[in-house]
Design an enzyme around this catalytic site. Structure first.
Site, PDB file in Angstrom:
ATOM      1  N   ASP A  12       0.873  -1.180   0.000  1.00 32.59           N
ATOM      2  CA  ASP A  12       0.000   0.000   0.000  1.00 32.59           C
ATOM      3  C   ASP A  12       0.908   1.227   0.000  1.00 32.59           C
ATOM      4  OD1 ASP A  12      -2.383   1.630   0.340  1.00 32.59           O
ATOM      5  OD2 ASP A  12      -1.832   1.859   2.439  1.00 32.59           O
ATOM      6  N   SER A  13       0.299   2.380  -0.168  1.00 33.93           N
ATOM      7  CA  SER A  13       1.070   3.617  -0.115  1.00 33.93           C
ATOM      8  C   SER A  13       1.578   3.887   1.304  1.00 33.93           C
ATOM      9  CB  SER A  13       0.199   4.792  -0.554  1.00 33.93           C
ATOM     10  OG  SER A  13      -0.922   4.899   0.304  1.00 33.93           O
ATOM     11  N   CYS A  75      -4.284  -1.390  -1.975  1.00 34.70           N
ATOM     12  CA  CYS A  75      -4.453   0.049  -2.161  1.00 34.70           C
ATOM     13  C   CYS A  75      -5.370   0.228  -3.365  1.00 34.70           C
ATOM     14  CB  CYS A  75      -3.089   0.680  -2.440  1.00 34.70           C
ATOM     15  SG  CYS A  75      -3.170   2.417  -2.899  1.00 34.70           S
ATOM     16  N   THR A  77      -6.087   2.994  -4.972  1.00 34.98           N
ATOM     17  CA  THR A  77      -5.510   3.899  -5.958  1.00 34.98           C
ATOM     18  C   THR A  77      -4.522   3.149  -6.855  1.00 34.98           C
ATOM     19  OG1 THR A  77      -5.638   5.586  -4.223  1.00 34.98           O
ATOM     20  CG2 THR A  77      -4.394   6.153  -6.182  1.00 34.98           C
ATOM     21  N   GLU A 155      -3.162   8.520   8.591  1.00 34.74           N
ATOM     22  CA  GLU A 155      -1.723   8.285   8.789  1.00 34.74           C
ATOM     23  C   GLU A 155      -1.209   8.973  10.053  1.00 34.74           C
ATOM     24  OE1 GLU A 155       0.964   6.733   6.884  1.00 34.74           O
ATOM     25  OE2 GLU A 155      -0.588   5.633   5.804  1.00 34.74           O
ATOM     26  N   CYS A 185     -11.083   3.166  -0.021  1.00 38.20           N
ATOM     27  CA  CYS A 185      -9.672   3.457   0.248  1.00 38.20           C
ATOM     28  C   CYS A 185      -9.324   2.646   1.485  1.00 38.20           C
ATOM     29  CB  CYS A 185      -9.460   4.944   0.508  1.00 38.20           C
ATOM     30  SG  CYS A 185      -7.790   5.335   1.096  1.00 38.20           S
ATOM     31  N   HIS A 187      -7.332   3.109   3.730  1.00 40.33           N
ATOM     32  CA  HIS A 187      -7.087   3.884   4.952  1.00 40.33           C
ATOM     33  C   HIS A 187      -8.369   4.159   5.729  1.00 40.33           C
ATOM     34  CE1 HIS A 187      -3.123   4.732   3.261  1.00 40.33           C
ATOM     35  NE2 HIS A 187      -2.782   5.278   4.424  1.00 40.33           N
TER      36      HIS A 187
HETATM   37  N1  DGL Z   1      -4.746   3.439   0.796  1.00 36.77           N
HETATM   38  C1  DGL Z   1      -4.793   3.903  -0.544  1.00 36.77           C
HETATM   39  C2  DGL Z   1      -6.072   3.512  -1.231  1.00 36.77           C
HETATM   40  O1  DGL Z   1      -6.667   2.522  -0.868  1.00 36.77           O
HETATM   41  C3  DGL Z   1      -4.539   5.352  -0.836  1.00 36.77           C
HETATM   42  C4  DGL Z   1      -4.035   6.282   0.168  1.00 36.77           C
HETATM   43  C5  DGL Z   1      -3.162   7.343  -0.477  1.00 36.77           C
HETATM   44  O2  DGL Z   1      -3.709   8.334  -0.963  1.00 36.77           O
HETATM   45  O3  DGL Z   1      -1.966   7.121  -0.514  1.00 36.77           O
HETATM   46  O4  DGL Z   1      -6.486   4.157  -2.165  1.00 36.77           O
END
Ligand code: DGL
Length: 258
Positions: A12-13, A75, A77, A155, A185, A187
């Site tokens: 993930d990011s 992730c 994205t 975060e 997302c 997160h």
């Molecule tokens: N956790 C990531 C997602 O599911 C993105 C978070 C980020 O913007 O880095 O899209």
């Protein structure tokens, strides 16, 4: 059935993918995992698809070098920007994203065919959730909302204070008739308790974690890659930036100490 001692790579990011890892470990306790968080370059969600794809390729290479038997892009994205590319790049390794399982979860949950999708800017712009859900429910109404600020709050570990509440209220404005809110997302599941308190009772809040675990299990079984040993699998963590920060905040996402 053959057993495969190799780990499953997950990236993930940042820390968001830990919400997926948590579900994967619960569903597949004998499997070992290597988690990679690109904390140095987060967020991905406000970057262009081309940049995210480039980062995703680098993340995948780091994990493949450690010899993995499957790759989970935890992730949304990165899934929208790079899933087909990574699948083509790694023809011998099953590569799985979180968007299709997330769409499945929303489709299964809605009764009134009105779904809100909360995700990053890049995920919403990619239209992937909207397309996948509409393919299955052509008459669906989708309220898609880019909520990039939530990534930074998550975060920071700011998931249950007044700032998080104000941000969630801002992003939920206008979402009223939807019976399902899809957290698009990885997160965002850390905001679930606060979301629950802000949304009317009876609204389904779904994410991709559990359905990704189901899809991964089926994929490993099909490829004859399931770990069938008796002992519990291990989890190893890699980050591209500060380890101590990841350790401190990461447990909010994973639900246990790192
Ligand atoms: N956790 C990531 C997602 O599911 C993105 C978070 C980020 O913007 O880095 O899209």
């Amino acid at each position: 059935m053959t057993t495969s001692p190799l780990a499953i790579g997950v990236f993930d990011s940042g820390m968001g993918g830990l919400t997926v890892l948590r579900a994967l470990r619960k569903k597949l306790p004998r499997e070992s995992f290597i988690y990679l968080g690109d904390t140095a370059r987060l967020p991905y969600g406000t970057k262009s698809p081309a940049t995210v794809q480039q980062y995703a390729v680098q993340m995948a290479r780091i994990l493949v070098e450690r010899r993995i038997k499957a790759l989970v892009i935890a992730c949304n994205t990165a899934t929208t920007a790079a899933l087909p590319h990574l699948q083509a790049m790694l023809p011998d390794t099953p590569v799985l994203g979180v968007v299709s399982p997330g769409a499945q979860a929303a489709v299964a949950a809605t009764k009134n065919q009105r779904i809100a999708v909360l995700a990053t800017e890049t995920t919403i712009a990619a239209n992937a959730y909207q397309q996948l859900i509409t393919t299955q429910i052509p008459t669906v109404t989708i309220h898609a909302r880019a909520c990039s600020l939530l990534v930074a709050l998550a975060e920071e570990g700011m998931v249950d204070n007044a700032i998080a509440r104000a941000a969630l209220e801002h992003y939920l404005a206008g979402i009223q008739d939807e019976d399902t809110v899809l957290l698009g997302c990885t997160h965002f599941p850390v905001f679930r308790p606060m979301l629950r308190s802000l949304l009317p009772a009876g609204v389904n809040v779904v994410d991709s974690a559990d359905s990704t675990a189901v899809v991964l299990q089926a994929l490993l079984a099909r490829e004859n890659l399931l770990e069938t040993g008796k002992s519990l699998g291990a989890a190893h963590y890699l980050v591209t930036d500060s380890v101590s920060r990841f350790q401190k905040v990461g447990e909010i996402f994973l639900g246990e100490a790192l």
